[in-house]
Scaffold this motif. Sequence first.
Motif, PDB file in Angstrom:
ATOM      1  N   ALA A 166       3.230  32.533   5.724  1.00  0.00           N
ATOM      2  CA  ALA A 166       3.046  31.083   5.867  1.00  0.00           C
ATOM      3  C   ALA A 166       1.560  30.727   5.877  1.00  0.00           C
ATOM      4  O   ALA A 166       1.145  29.713   5.283  1.00  0.00           O
ATOM      5  CB  ALA A 166       3.713  30.599   7.153  1.00  0.00           C
ATOM      6  N   TYR A 167       0.756  31.543   6.528  1.00  0.00           N
ATOM      7  CA  TYR A 167      -0.699  31.314   6.556  1.00  0.00           C
ATOM      8  C   TYR A 167      -1.300  31.446   5.163  1.00  0.00           C
ATOM      9  O   TYR A 167      -2.112  30.604   4.739  1.00  0.00           O
ATOM     10  CB  TYR A 167      -1.343  32.308   7.522  1.00  0.00           C
ATOM     11  CG  TYR A 167      -2.849  32.381   7.433  1.00  0.00           C
ATOM     12  CD1 TYR A 167      -3.643  31.235   7.570  1.00  0.00           C
ATOM     13  CD2 TYR A 167      -3.483  33.598   7.206  1.00  0.00           C
ATOM     14  CE1 TYR A 167      -5.021  31.313   7.484  1.00  0.00           C
ATOM     15  CE2 TYR A 167      -4.867  33.676   7.125  1.00  0.00           C
ATOM     16  CZ  TYR A 167      -5.628  32.535   7.259  1.00  0.00           C
ATOM     17  OH  TYR A 167      -6.990  32.607   7.163  1.00  0.00           O
ATOM     18  N   ARG A 169       0.191  31.019   2.347  1.00  0.00           N
ATOM     19  CA  ARG A 169       0.628  29.877   1.535  1.00  0.00           C
ATOM     20  C   ARG A 169      -0.176  28.626   1.879  1.00  0.00           C
ATOM     21  O   ARG A 169      -0.532  27.842   0.992  1.00  0.00           O
ATOM     22  CB  ARG A 169       2.121  29.628   1.748  1.00  0.00           C
ATOM     23  CG  ARG A 169       3.013  30.670   1.090  1.00  0.00           C
ATOM     24  CD  ARG A 169       4.468  30.458   1.445  1.00  0.00           C
ATOM     25  NE  ARG A 169       5.330  31.422   0.783  1.00  0.00           N
ATOM     26  CZ  ARG A 169       6.607  31.610   1.088  1.00  0.00           C
ATOM     27  NH1 ARG A 169       7.170  30.895   2.068  1.00  0.00           N
ATOM     28  NH2 ARG A 169       7.318  32.510   0.437  1.00  0.00           N
ATOM     29  N   ALA A 170      -0.442  28.423   3.175  1.00  0.00           N
ATOM     30  CA  ALA A 170      -1.241  27.264   3.588  1.00  0.00           C
ATOM     31  C   ALA A 170      -2.648  27.354   3.020  1.00  0.00           C
ATOM     32  O   ALA A 170      -3.220  26.345   2.565  1.00  0.00           O
ATOM     33  CB  ALA A 170      -1.281  27.182   5.115  1.00  0.00           C
ATOM     34  N   ARG A 173      -2.451  26.472  -0.685  1.00  0.00           N
ATOM     35  CA  ARG A 173      -2.337  25.026  -0.893  1.00  0.00           C
ATOM     36  C   ARG A 173      -3.695  24.344  -0.695  1.00  0.00           C
ATOM     37  O   ARG A 173      -4.065  23.437  -1.447  1.00  0.00           O
ATOM     38  CB  ARG A 173      -1.305  24.430   0.071  1.00  0.00           C
ATOM     39  CG  ARG A 173       0.130  24.665  -0.342  1.00  0.00           C
ATOM     40  CD  ARG A 173       1.090  23.779   0.444  1.00  0.00           C
ATOM     41  NE  ARG A 173       1.067  24.087   1.870  1.00  0.00           N
ATOM     42  CZ  ARG A 173       1.848  24.991   2.445  1.00  0.00           C
ATOM     43  NH1 ARG A 173       2.695  25.697   1.705  1.00  0.00           N
ATOM     44  NH2 ARG A 173       1.789  25.207   3.748  1.00  0.00           N
ATOM     45  N   LEU A 174      -4.418  24.772   0.331  1.00  0.00           N
ATOM     46  CA  LEU A 174      -5.737  24.185   0.601  1.00  0.00           C
ATOM     47  C   LEU A 174      -6.689  24.462  -0.558  1.00  0.00           C
ATOM     48  O   LEU A 174      -7.381  23.542  -1.038  1.00  0.00           O
ATOM     49  CB  LEU A 174      -6.297  24.755   1.908  1.00  0.00           C
ATOM     50  CG  LEU A 174      -7.712  24.307   2.299  1.00  0.00           C
ATOM     51  CD1 LEU A 174      -7.771  22.794   2.460  1.00  0.00           C
ATOM     52  CD2 LEU A 174      -8.154  25.012   3.576  1.00  0.00           C
ATOM     53  N   LEU A 347      -4.634  19.525   5.411  1.00  0.00           N
ATOM     54  CA  LEU A 347      -4.334  20.878   4.941  1.00  0.00           C
ATOM     55  C   LEU A 347      -5.130  21.922   5.725  1.00  0.00           C
ATOM     56  O   LEU A 347      -4.633  23.026   5.983  1.00  0.00           O
ATOM     57  CB  LEU A 347      -4.642  20.994   3.449  1.00  0.00           C
ATOM     58  CG  LEU A 347      -3.675  20.262   2.509  1.00  0.00           C
ATOM     59  CD1 LEU A 347      -4.153  20.338   1.071  1.00  0.00           C
ATOM     60  CD2 LEU A 347      -2.263  20.845   2.624  1.00  0.00           C
ATOM     61  N   GLU A 348      -6.347  21.599   6.103  1.00  0.00           N
ATOM     62  CA  GLU A 348      -7.135  22.517   6.921  1.00  0.00           C
ATOM     63  C   GLU A 348      -6.505  22.700   8.299  1.00  0.00           C
ATOM     64  O   GLU A 348      -6.472  23.813   8.846  1.00  0.00           O
ATOM     65  CB  GLU A 348      -8.574  22.000   7.051  1.00  0.00           C
ATOM     66  CG  GLU A 348      -9.388  22.162   5.778  1.00  0.00           C
ATOM     67  CD  GLU A 348     -10.773  21.537   5.892  1.00  0.00           C
ATOM     68  OE1 GLU A 348     -10.960  20.685   6.796  1.00  0.00           O
ATOM     69  OE2 GLU A 348     -11.640  21.884   5.078  1.00  0.00           O
ATOM     70  N   GLU A 350      -3.324  22.408   8.938  1.00  0.00           N
ATOM     71  CA  GLU A 350      -2.128  23.209   8.719  1.00  0.00           C
ATOM     72  C   GLU A 350      -2.479  24.695   8.595  1.00  0.00           C
ATOM     73  O   GLU A 350      -1.807  25.561   9.170  1.00  0.00           O
ATOM     74  CB  GLU A 350      -1.418  22.745   7.440  1.00  0.00           C
ATOM     75  CG  GLU A 350      -0.144  23.520   7.118  1.00  0.00           C
ATOM     76  CD  GLU A 350       0.477  23.105   5.800  1.00  0.00           C
ATOM     77  OE1 GLU A 350       1.357  23.842   5.307  1.00  0.00           O
ATOM     78  OE2 GLU A 350       0.080  22.055   5.247  1.00  0.00           O
ATOM     79  N   ALA A 351      -3.563  25.004   7.868  1.00  0.00           N
ATOM     80  CA  ALA A 351      -3.990  26.399   7.706  1.00  0.00           C
ATOM     81  C   ALA A 351      -4.430  26.991   9.043  1.00  0.00           C
ATOM     82  O   ALA A 351      -4.125  28.150   9.353  1.00  0.00           O
ATOM     83  CB  ALA A 351      -5.106  26.485   6.677  1.00  0.00           C
ATOM     84  N   ALA A 354      -1.359  27.713  11.108  1.00  0.00           N
ATOM     85  CA  ALA A 354      -0.659  28.895  10.598  1.00  0.00           C
ATOM     86  C   ALA A 354      -1.413  30.174  10.946  1.00  0.00           C
ATOM     87  O   ALA A 354      -0.813  31.196  11.310  1.00  0.00           O
ATOM     88  CB  ALA A 354      -0.485  28.776   9.082  1.00  0.00           C
TER      89      ALA A 354
END
Length: 555
Positions: A166-167, A169-170, A173-174, A347-348, A350-351, A354
């Motif tokens: 998950a990390y 992927r985050a 995305r970023l 997004l940051e 979210e990362a 994660a």
Amino acid sequence: MLRSLHISNYALIDTVDITFHNGLNIITGETGAGKSIMLGALSLILGERADLKAVRDSGRKSVIEATFELHDYKRLKEYCVANDIEWDDNVCILRREIAPAGRSRAFINDSPVTLDLLSHVAMLLVDIHSQHNNRLLASPEFQLSIIDTLAGNEQLLADYSRRFVAYRRALKRLRDTKKLIEQNRQDEDFTRFQLEQLDAMNLEAGEQDQLEKDRDVLANITEIKSTLGGALDSLSNGTSNAIALLGDAMEYCEQLSQVLDDADNIVERLNTVHIELRDIADTLSDFDRDLNADPDELEAVEQRLNDIYSLQSKHHVSSVEALIELRENFRIKLSSLENSSYTIEELEKEARRAKAAAKEIAAELTRRRTEEARRFEKLLCDTASPLGMKNLRAQVEITTGDMSSTGMDTVEFKFAFNKNQPLMPVGSTASGGEISRLMLSVKSIIASRMQLPSIIFDEIDTGVSGDVANRMGLMMRDISRSIQVMAITHLPQVAALGNAHYKVYKIDDEDATHTHIRQLDREQRIDEIAVMLSGSTVDAAARANALSLLSASNN
């Protein structure tokens, strides 16, 4: 456990069917008798590449089939069910077939499967440990897996893996969003120009089709009006037109209705046709009235179409609808630029969330690994000491760094085998015999945690003798109390400790050499161990020594 093994038409083997037992199964035989052939056949069950040269008779297929008895093996059941593999709670049959042409097929419980599936299931059923596997002991990945196995980290690793994915992927995305925004920012002026150009056209869905129809009509209006005139002359405008003639027919039929039954029905039908024809004539008249040869209108339509065609060519699309979609995409792209700071910030966050979630479990893995490493150091020294390694010192170094797929830790085993010797990585300091004894000690320690029905040791006792060999045999017998063990050995001390003993041998006939295997009864076992003790000559003294070894092992 591995209950039975069938091998046919493989290397020097015509057909072999062998039944194995619980506990320690010993396999012996002279060098070159074919013990390695059996392991080669088993390796095909583990998914290794098939060698067409191993097919003995090129006119028929080679078959290797292993039958395993199971008792509440949840891990394997879950894997098989998840992969739509036929499941039986009591038995699992693995089969590999090699056709003479080289084509290989794999089966689990008689259902065809891919080689990858066969390999994965086999690795959950049997571990084949040969001499070259001793090099694994120097592998950081293998060392880490030992500590994780002993610490019982399987579920924790699975949880960490999900969070680490998950990390990742985050982060992706970023990175992708930042790259897209930067690219869009570079193209912002051009994108805005393209949007303004499309907005100025004020395009509507279906517009192009209607314009093309209008153009065709306006370009051919003279011919169309001429055709309309002819149609109207025939229907209503001509001196002898259809509507007038139909009126005459109606008058005649009205006269007939006075003398003929049902003639009134004919008049009604003619009247219906008369009304329909007049309606058609009115419609055609409307068409004729509305059509005017207006060059300006035709020019305007053609100009609009040319503008549309130009935009389609520029943007490499073929419809107004595609241009409208492109226009909205430009609008979204520019809008995203206006909100890019907020998007990147979210997004940051979210990362970071994660990463923190993954690090939380990674930290727990580090704690448990560190604790287990201290226990493992002492346990390994205690286990290996009776194998002639009384001065062994072991250290498990755990270094914490960046996150990876297995956590934040790298592991390195260091050993010293003599007094005053500095601790060094195992690959730099250990002899072949020392590595063999270390590996057997490791397998002994983790045997109860391996969750495997069977393990095969292929001459793991090479390079040792005397009391050390006997102690290695005792260690293998101890392991066999947790899982089934098959040991291929040249040492009589080890052979005497088995619960069952098998001999691999070769027989020559006029045409070829054939490998066979048979289980030995007590008398045959005494003779075989006597041969291992004294060489080819078996005398009373050798048999007495063999009997003494067997008796001692039973005690």
